[in-house]
Design a protein around this motif. Structure first.
Motif, PDB file in Angstrom:
ATOM      1  N   UNK A   1       6.649  -8.535   5.892  1.00 30.76           N
ATOM      2  CA  UNK A   1       5.331  -7.914   5.820  1.00 30.76           C
ATOM      3  C   UNK A   1       4.355  -8.657   6.711  1.00 30.76           C
ATOM      4  N   UNK A   2       3.478  -7.938   7.433  1.00 31.38           N
ATOM      5  CA  UNK A   2       2.467  -8.600   8.261  1.00 31.38           C
ATOM      6  C   UNK A   2       1.358  -9.206   7.393  1.00 31.38           C
ATOM      7  N   UNK A   3       0.583 -10.098   7.979  1.00 32.23           N
ATOM      8  CA  UNK A   3      -0.488 -10.795   7.274  1.00 32.23           C
ATOM      9  C   UNK A   3      -1.500  -9.838   6.654  1.00 32.23           C
TER      10      UNK A   3
ATOM     11  N   UNK B   1      -4.574  -7.481   2.125  1.00 39.33           N
ATOM     12  CA  UNK B   1      -5.188  -6.335   1.448  1.00 39.33           C
ATOM     13  C   UNK B   1      -4.705  -6.157   0.026  1.00 39.33           C
ATOM     14  N   UNK B   2      -3.533  -6.688  -0.307  1.00 41.74           N
ATOM     15  CA  UNK B   2      -2.977  -6.439  -1.622  1.00 41.74           C
ATOM     16  C   UNK B   2      -2.840  -7.645  -2.520  1.00 41.74           C
ATOM     17  N   UNK B   3      -3.504  -8.771  -2.186  1.00 40.32           N
ATOM     18  CA  UNK B   3      -3.346  -9.996  -2.979  1.00 40.32           C
ATOM     19  C   UNK B   3      -3.747  -9.746  -4.427  1.00 40.32           C
ATOM     20  N   UNK B   4      -2.831 -10.071  -5.331  1.00 36.99           N
ATOM     21  CA  UNK B   4      -3.079  -9.954  -6.762  1.00 36.99           C
ATOM     22  C   UNK B   4      -3.370 -11.328  -7.328  1.00 36.99           C
ATOM     23  N   UNK B   5      -2.577 -12.313  -6.916  1.00 37.48           N
ATOM     24  CA  UNK B   5      -2.709 -13.673  -7.418  1.00 37.48           C
ATOM     25  C   UNK B   5      -2.324 -14.629  -6.309  1.00 37.48           C
TER      26      UNK B   5
ATOM     27  N   UNK C   1       0.847  -1.194   0.000  1.00 34.85           N
ATOM     28  CA  UNK C   1       0.000   0.000   0.000  1.00 34.85           C
ATOM     29  C   UNK C   1       0.879   1.238   0.000  1.00 34.85           C
ATOM     30  N   UNK C   2       0.280   2.381  -0.292  1.00 34.49           N
ATOM     31  CA  UNK C   2       1.009   3.631  -0.253  1.00 34.49           C
ATOM     32  C   UNK C   2       1.040   4.330  -1.599  1.00 34.49           C
ATOM     33  N   UNK C   3       1.785   5.405  -1.646  1.00 35.89           N
ATOM     34  CA  UNK C   3       1.858   6.236  -2.845  1.00 35.89           C
ATOM     35  C   UNK C   3       2.536   5.509  -4.004  1.00 35.89           C
ATOM     36  N   UNK C   4       3.538   4.686  -3.704  1.00 39.96           N
ATOM     37  CA  UNK C   4       4.265   3.947  -4.728  1.00 39.96           C
ATOM     38  C   UNK C   4       4.212   2.452  -4.401  1.00 39.96           C
ATOM     39  N   UNK C   5       3.114   1.775  -4.746  1.00 45.08           N
ATOM     40  CA  UNK C   5       3.001   0.347  -4.414  1.00 45.08           C
ATOM     41  C   UNK C   5       4.001  -0.504  -5.187  1.00 45.08           C
TER      42      UNK C   5
END
Length: 72
Positions: free
Chosen positions: A57-59, A64-68, A15-19
């Motif tokens: 990275x925490x769980x 929140x960011x799962x792509x695949x 997450x953030x401005x530059x993922x």
């Protein structure tokens, strides 16, 4: 939470401005002397200027960011 929720190979965006697009490579668990889990994090890598960078990275960040989601 001994067993990781996301398998190795799962891709997620931070997450953030530059993922960044990260890939889970391992699962790290820290226990105290009594054997209780104190901290559980995912080890993931991403590419920055042509080099692989490793981070913890925490769980919730991965969820929140799962792509695949990897098979398995």
């Amino acid at each position: 939470m001994d067993k990781p929720q996301f398998p190795v190979g799962t891709a997620f965006k931070t997450r953030g401005k530059h993922p960044r697009l990260c890939t889970v490579t391992d699962y790290h668990v820290t226990r105290n002397l009594a054997g209780e889990i104190v901290k559980a994090e995912y080890v993931a890598t991403f590419e920055l200027i042509g080099q692989k960078v490793k981070g913890l990275y925490p769980r919730t960040t991965v969820a929140m960011g799962v792509v695949q989601k990897a098979e398995g």
